[in-house]
Scaffold this active site. Structure first.
Site, mmCIF file in Angstrom:
data_model
loop_
_atom_site.group_PDB
_atom_site.id
_atom_site.type_symbol
_atom_site.label_atom_id
_atom_site.label_comp_id
_atom_site.label_asym_id
_atom_site.label_seq_id
_atom_site.Cartn_x
_atom_site.Cartn_y
_atom_site.Cartn_z
ATOM 1 N N ASP A 222 0.903 -1.139 0.000
ATOM 2 C CA ASP A 222 0.000 0.000 0.000
ATOM 3 C C ASP A 222 0.944 1.191 0.000
ATOM 4 O O ASP A 222 1.575 1.477 1.022
ATOM 5 C CB ASP A 222 -0.883 0.020 1.249
ATOM 6 C CG ASP A 222 -1.875 1.175 1.195
ATOM 7 O OD1 ASP A 222 -1.444 2.301 0.863
ATOM 8 O OD2 ASP A 222 -3.054 0.971 1.474
ATOM 9 N N HIS A 223 1.059 1.863 -1.140
ATOM 10 C CA HIS A 223 2.155 2.838 -1.240
ATOM 11 C C HIS A 223 1.972 4.010 -0.278
ATOM 12 O O HIS A 223 2.928 4.710 0.026
ATOM 13 C CB HIS A 223 2.371 3.304 -2.682
ATOM 14 C CG HIS A 223 1.406 4.335 -3.176
ATOM 15 N ND1 HIS A 223 0.152 4.021 -3.617
ATOM 16 C CD2 HIS A 223 1.504 5.684 -3.297
ATOM 17 C CE1 HIS A 223 -0.473 5.128 -3.995
ATOM 18 N NE2 HIS A 223 0.326 6.154 -3.806
ATOM 19 N N HIS B 236 -5.818 2.823 1.168
ATOM 20 C CA HIS B 236 -5.014 3.964 1.626
ATOM 21 C C HIS B 236 -5.657 4.690 2.814
ATOM 22 O O HIS B 236 -4.996 4.990 3.808
ATOM 23 C CB HIS B 236 -4.802 4.970 0.492
ATOM 24 C CG HIS B 236 -4.232 4.374 -0.767
ATOM 25 N ND1 HIS B 236 -3.302 3.377 -0.757
ATOM 26 C CD2 HIS B 236 -4.463 4.642 -2.083
ATOM 27 C CE1 HIS B 236 -2.973 3.062 -2.008
ATOM 28 N NE2 HIS B 236 -3.675 3.816 -2.832
HETATM 29 C C1 BG6 Z 1 -3.644 4.773 -6.317
HETATM 30 C C2 BG6 Z 1 -5.034 4.865 -6.861
HETATM 31 O O1 BG6 Z 1 -3.517 3.653 -5.491
HETATM 32 O O2 BG6 Z 1 -3.382 5.954 -5.547
HETATM 33 C C3 BG6 Z 1 -5.187 6.110 -7.725
HETATM 34 O O3 BG6 Z 1 -5.293 3.715 -7.647
HETATM 35 C C4 BG6 Z 1 -4.794 7.339 -6.943
HETATM 36 O O4 BG6 Z 1 -6.522 6.247 -8.190
HETATM 37 C C5 BG6 Z 1 -3.426 7.149 -6.311
HETATM 38 O O5 BG6 Z 1 -4.749 8.422 -7.866
HETATM 39 C C6 BG6 Z 1 -3.107 8.304 -5.375
HETATM 40 O O6 BG6 Z 1 -1.785 8.193 -4.950
HETATM 41 P P1 BG6 Z 1 -0.921 9.484 -4.573
HETATM 42 O O7 BG6 Z 1 0.368 8.923 -4.099
HETATM 43 O O8 BG6 Z 1 -0.811 10.283 -5.843
HETATM 44 O O9 BG6 Z 1 -1.698 10.194 -3.534
#
Ligand code: BG6
Ligand code: NDP
Length: 483
Positions: free
Chosen positions: A177-178, A240
Site C-alpha cells: 500500500d504505497h 489507503h
Molecule cells: C492509487 C489509486 O492507489 O493511488 C489512484 O489507484 C490514486 O486512483 C493514487 O490516484 C493516489 O496516490 P498518490 O500517491 O498520488 O496520492
C-alpha cells in the site's frame, strides 16, 4: 543535516511487468535513485520480466527512457545511469505459460536476497506464485511483493491469500500500500509515539472529531476500465484511507515491530462500526475545465461508479467512543491536498467570554503536497484593547525543518522496495488486515447497490457534492477547505 544511507544486502530483484506503466513511472526511477544514494551494493541485480521478446540491451534502453522521463534533472548523472543499467537484465516470460521460467531460474544466484515484484494485473498474481514455486525459482527465503488491488471483496481477497499461502509463508508476502511508504504517513507514528505531548489527549475525551482528506485534481483518464469496476471506495478507502485511519486510531504497539504494529491496526479495523446509509455520500464528476465527465472515460455511459466518497465512521472502542472520523476522497477536486486534521474539544471551563474569540485547537498533518504539521493554538491578540483571543498556527514545514535533506527523501515505492530487501514487513499489509478491511467495506458497497443509490454529480474544481457538506453540517461541524 546529513542522512545516513546504509546499503542493503545484495539482492536479485525480479520485476514481473517490468515493461509496464508502474515499473516505468515508479519502480525503475525509484531503484535508480536508491542506487544513486548508495543503497544498492555493487553485486545487486534487477531482472525485468514480461512477455515481450526483448534483449537485455532493449530492456536497458526502455529503463533509460523511464529514468530520463521520471527522475528529476538534478539527479540525471549519465555515468551513474550507465552504471545502474549494467545491473539490469531481462527474461521473456509468460506468467500463464511454461516458457522462460528455466531461464529465470538459471539467472538466480545463491546467497543473495531473492525478491519477486508482481507488477502485473491482479489476475496473474496466482499464476506467478504457482510457477515461481513449481519451477523452483523461489526458495524458502524469497520474498514476493504483491501490488494492489488485493482482491475486490472479501471472498476474492481470501481466495488470493489462500493461493499465495499454498506457495509462500506470510513472512514472505509483502502486500503493497504505497501510502504506507510516504514520509509523512510514517511520521504519524513518530508524532504519536515518540512524543509525550499528544498521547494523553489522543482520545474521545479530548478529540472532538478527525477529518481525513485525500483530494486529487486528476480524473480517471486512461484508467476508466479499471476504475469503473472499482470506484473511490475500493480504489482509495479500503486501502489507503483505511491505513491512515488505523495509524491515527491505533493503540501504541509494544514495539515498532511488523506484527506488533499490524496487530494494533487490525484491532482498529475490527472495531469499525458498519456505516449507516445516511453517513455515506457518493459523487461523480461532471464535464468541465475542458475535460470530459467521468462517464466519458468509462465504458458505461450510465455508470454509477463513484469518483468521490465521504463517510462518517465510528471506531467502537474505549478510546474512540463518540468521536466521529470523517473520511473523504475524490478525483477532479479543487486541489491536490491530502491531510489529517484532529480537532480537539473545548476546554472544560472557559475563563474568557464567548465574544473574546475562542476557537478549537486543531492538529493538521499535511501528507502532500507541502508536507508538514501545524497545530492551531489560541494566543492573546497582540496590542492594547484587553484580552482578545486569536488563533495562530505553530508551523512545522518538513521542507523548512529538514532543509536540503527534504529533497533527498525517498519516494514511497523506493522506500518500500528497500524494506522488502531488508526483510521488514512493518509497512506492508498482513493478510488478515486486508481481509478485515474488505469485511468492513463489502456491506457498505452491497448496501448502496441493493438500494440502487446513484452518486450525486459535482462540478470539477469544487470540493465535491453538496451533500458531503451536509454530512458535517448536520453534526454542527464543517470540512476544512481543500487547498
Ligand atoms: C492509487 C489509486 O492507489 O493511488 C489512484 O489507484 C490514486 O486512483 C493514487 O490516484 C493516489 O496516490 P498518490 O500517491 O498520488 O496520492
Ligand atoms: P500495465 O498494463 O502498464 O503493465 C502490465 C505489465 O505486465 C507489462 O509489463 C506487461 O508486459 C506484463 N504482462 C502482461 N501480461 C503478462 C503475462 N501473461 N505474463 C507476463 N507479463 C505480463 O500495468 P501497470 O504497470 O499499470 O500495473 C501493474 C500492477 O500495478 C497492477 O496490479 C496495477 O493494479 C498496479 N498498480 C499500478 C499503478 C499505476 O500507477 N500504474 C498504481 C497502483 C497499482 P507484456 O505485455 O510484454 O507481457
Amino acid at each position: 543535516m546529513v542522512s545516513r544511507v546504509i546499503p542493503v544486502e545484495p539482492f536479485d530483484l525480479v520485476i514481473f511487468g517490468g515493461t509496464g506503466d508502474l515499473a516505468r513511472r515508479k519502480i525503475f526511477p525509484g531503484l535508480y535513485r536508491r542506487f544513486l544514494a548508495g543503497q544498492m551494493t555493487a553485486d545487486s541485480r534487477i531482472i525485468g520480466a514480461a512477455r515481450a521478446e526483448l534483449s537485455d540491451d532493449d530492456f536497458r534502453a526502455t529503463v533509460a527512457k523511464a529514468i530520463a522521463e521520471f527522475v528529476s534533472e538534478s539527479r540525471q548523472d549519465p555515468a551513474m545511469i550507465a552504471e545502474f543499467l549494467t545491473r539490469l537484465h531481462y527474461v521473456a516470460i509468460d506468467a500463464t505459460g511454461a516458457g522462460g521460467w528455466a531461464a529465470l531460474k538459471d539467472l538466480m544466484r545463491e546467497g543473495v536476497v531473492r525478491a519477486f515484484y508482481f507488477s502485473v494485473a491482479p489476475t496473474l498474481f496466482g499464476d506467478i506464485a504457482l510457477r515461481l514455486s513449481q519451477h523452483g525459482v523461489a526458495d524458502a527465503a524469497s520474498r514476493i511483493v504483491v501490488e494492489k488491488p488485493f482482491g475486490r471483496d472479501l471472498a476474492s481477497a481470501r481466495a488470493l491469500n489462500a493461493t499465495l499461502a499454498l506457495h509462500f509463508d506470510e513472512t514472505q508476502i509483502y502486500r503493497i500500500d504505497h501510502y504506507l511508504g510516504k514520509e509523512t504517513v510514517q511520521n504519524l507514528m513518530a508524532v504519536r509515539f515518540a512524543n509525550i505531548l499528544f498521547e494523553p489527549l489522543w482520545k474521545a475525551e479530548y478529540v472532538d472529531h478527525v477529518q481525513i482528506t485525500v483530494a486529487e485534481t486528476v480524473g480517471v483518464e486512461g484508467r476508466g476500465a479499471y476504475y469503473d469496476k472499482s470506484g473511490a471506495m475500493r480504489d482509495m478507502v479500503q486501502n489507503h484511507m483505511m491505513q491512515l485511519l488505523c495509524l491515527i486510531a491505533m493503540e501504541p504497539p509494544y514495539h515498532f515491530d511488523p506484527n506488533a504494529v499490524r496487530d494494533e491496526k487490525l484491532k482498529v479495523i475490527r472495531a469499525l462500526d458498519p456505516v449507516r446509509p445516511q453517513d455515506i455520500v457518493r459523487g461523480q464528476y461532471l464535464a468541465g475545465g475542458g475535460q470530459g465527465a467521468y462517464t466519458a472515460h468509462s465504458e458505461n455511459p450510465h455508470s454509477t461508479t463513484e469518483s468521490y466518497i465521504a463517510l462518517r465512521v465510528h471506531v467502537s472502542n474505549w478510546r474512540w467512543k463518540g468521536t466521529p472520523f470523517y473520511l473523504r476522497t475524490g478525483k477532479r477536486l479543487r486541489a491536490r491536498a491530502s491531510e489529517i486534521a484532529i480537532t480537539f474539544k473545548e476546554p472544560p471551563h472557559s475563563i474568557f467570554d464567548d465574544a473574546q474569540g475562542w476557537r478549537e485547537n486543531v492538529l493538521v498533518i499535511r501528507l502532500q503536497p507541502d508536507e508538514g504539521m501545524h497545530l492551531k493554538v489560541m494566543i492573546k491578540e497582540p496590542g492594547p484593547g484587553g484580552m482578545r483571543l486569536m488563533q495562530v498556527p505553530l508551523d512545522m514545514s518538513f521542507a523548512d525543518a529538514l532543509g536540503d535533506d527534504h529533497d533527498d527523501l525517498p519516494d514511497a515505492y523506493e522506500r518500500l522496495i528497500m524494506d522488502v530487501i531488508r526483510g521488514n514487513q512493518t509497512l506492508f499489509m498482513r493478510g488478515d488486515e486486508v481481509e478485515a478491511a474488505w469485511a468492513w467495506t463489502d456491506p457498505i458497497i452491497e448496501g448502496w447497490t441493493a438500494r440502487g443509490d446513484k452518486p450525486q454529480s459535482y462540478d470539477p474544481g469544487t470540493s465535491g457534492p453538496e451533500d458531503a457538506l451536509m454530512l458535517m453540517h448536520r453534526d454542527g461541524r464543517r470540512w476544512r477547505e481543500i487547498r
